[in-house]
Design a protein around this motif. Structure first.
Motif, mmCIF file in Angstrom:
data_model
loop_
_atom_site.group_PDB
_atom_site.id
_atom_site.type_symbol
_atom_site.label_atom_id
_atom_site.label_comp_id
_atom_site.label_asym_id
_atom_site.label_seq_id
_atom_site.Cartn_x
_atom_site.Cartn_y
_atom_site.Cartn_z
ATOM 1 N N HIS A 1 0.833 -1.198 0.000
ATOM 2 C CA HIS A 1 0.000 0.000 0.000
ATOM 3 C C HIS A 1 0.871 1.253 0.000
ATOM 4 N N HIS A 2 0.579 2.143 -0.928
ATOM 5 C CA HIS A 2 1.228 3.452 -0.981
ATOM 6 C C HIS A 2 0.168 4.454 -0.524
ATOM 7 N N ILE A 3 0.376 5.048 0.623
ATOM 8 C CA ILE A 3 -0.619 5.930 1.229
ATOM 9 C C ILE A 3 -0.137 7.370 1.089
ATOM 10 N N PHE A 4 -1.004 8.216 0.552
ATOM 11 C CA PHE A 4 -0.654 9.610 0.280
ATOM 12 C C PHE A 4 -1.534 10.531 1.105
ATOM 13 N N ARG A 5 -0.903 11.522 1.725
ATOM 14 C CA ARG A 5 -1.599 12.546 2.505
ATOM 15 C C ARG A 5 -1.076 13.910 2.092
ATOM 16 N N LYS A 6 -1.930 14.903 2.251
ATOM 17 C CA LYS A 6 -1.521 16.278 1.964
ATOM 18 C C LYS A 6 -2.288 17.205 2.894
ATOM 19 N N ALA A 7 -1.587 18.183 3.441
ATOM 20 C CA ALA A 7 -2.238 19.182 4.290
ATOM 21 C C ALA A 7 -3.318 19.892 3.477
ATOM 22 N N GLY A 8 -4.475 20.059 4.080
ATOM 23 C CA GLY A 8 -5.576 20.733 3.407
ATOM 24 C C GLY A 8 -6.469 19.805 2.602
ATOM 25 N N VAL A 9 -6.093 18.536 2.501
ATOM 26 C CA VAL A 9 -6.903 17.547 1.781
ATOM 27 C C VAL A 9 -7.410 16.540 2.812
ATOM 28 N N GLU A 10 -8.722 16.453 2.952
ATOM 29 C CA GLU A 10 -9.327 15.570 3.950
ATOM 30 C C GLU A 10 -9.064 14.098 3.648
ATOM 31 N N GLU A 11 -9.195 13.744 2.366
ATOM 32 C CA GLU A 11 -9.112 12.350 1.965
ATOM 33 C C GLU A 11 -7.682 11.823 2.019
ATOM 34 N N LYS A 12 -7.590 10.549 2.300
ATOM 35 C CA LYS A 12 -6.323 9.836 2.266
ATOM 36 C C LYS A 12 -6.371 8.948 1.024
ATOM 37 N N ILE A 13 -5.311 8.944 0.237
ATOM 38 C CA ILE A 13 -5.273 8.145 -0.983
ATOM 39 C C ILE A 13 -4.432 6.905 -0.723
ATOM 40 N N ASN A 14 -4.995 5.763 -1.044
ATOM 41 C CA ASN A 14 -4.319 4.492 -0.856
ATOM 42 C C ASN A 14 -4.205 3.827 -2.228
ATOM 43 N N LEU A 15 -2.991 3.727 -2.755
ATOM 44 C CA LEU A 15 -2.774 3.103 -4.057
ATOM 45 C C LEU A 15 -2.129 1.743 -3.899
ATOM 46 N N GLN A 16 -2.558 0.839 -4.752
ATOM 47 C CA GLN A 16 -1.920 -0.459 -4.852
ATOM 48 C C GLN A 16 -1.667 -0.725 -6.322
ATOM 49 N N GLN A 17 -0.544 -1.336 -6.577
ATOM 50 C CA GLN A 17 -0.148 -1.628 -7.943
ATOM 51 C C GLN A 17 -0.783 -2.940 -8.391
ATOM 52 N N GLU A 18 -1.285 -2.954 -9.598
ATOM 53 C CA GLU A 18 -1.809 -4.177 -10.215
ATOM 54 C C GLU A 18 -1.005 -4.387 -11.487
ATOM 55 N N LYS A 19 -0.005 -5.248 -11.402
ATOM 56 C CA LYS A 19 1.042 -5.368 -12.415
ATOM 57 C C LYS A 19 1.720 -4.010 -12.486
ATOM 58 N N ASN A 20 1.721 -3.331 -13.614
ATOM 59 C CA ASN A 20 2.358 -2.011 -13.663
ATOM 60 C C ASN A 20 1.323 -0.882 -13.783
ATOM 61 N N LYS A 21 0.054 -1.215 -13.587
ATOM 62 C CA LYS A 21 -1.029 -0.236 -13.722
ATOM 63 C C LYS A 21 -1.637 0.083 -12.360
ATOM 64 N N ALA A 22 -2.244 1.243 -12.290
ATOM 65 C CA ALA A 22 -3.033 1.600 -11.109
ATOM 66 C C ALA A 22 -4.407 0.960 -11.252
#
Length: 85
Positions: free
Chosen positions: A42-63
């Motif tokens: 899991h690649h988890i992305f956060r940014k100040a001012g953004v409520e949502e948390k983004i969780n990316l997982q790789q499927e082969k070489n695609k998102a």
């Protein structure tokens, strides 16, 4: 048009959610100022001012397509691509 703008444009068109490169999406989020934390696959992305948390997982070489849709919603909500809508 730079590569980040091209990826944003491709995401906003919504016609190729299954064909977005995981690395391109990851680089876009880092370019937009998100901080990345990796926990297993899991690649988890956060940014100040953004409520949502983004969780990316790789499927082969695609998102995964549902994750691309989530990022499209964030781009539109927070106007990351400079669009006025």
């Amino acid at each position: 048009m730079g590569r980040h703008e091209k990826i944003i444009s491709k995401i906003l068109k919504g016609k190729s959610d299954k064909n977005i490169s995981f690395l391109s999406l990851r680089q876009l989020l880092l370019h937009l100022g998100f901080e990345e934390r990796i926990k297993g696959s899991h690649h988890i992305f956060r940014k100040a001012g953004v409520e949502e948390k983004i969780n990316l997982q790789q499927e082969k070489n695609k998102a995964k397509s549902y994750q691309v849709r989530q990022i499209r919603e964030l781009v539109l909500k927070y106007k990351f691509g400079g669009q006025d809508e």
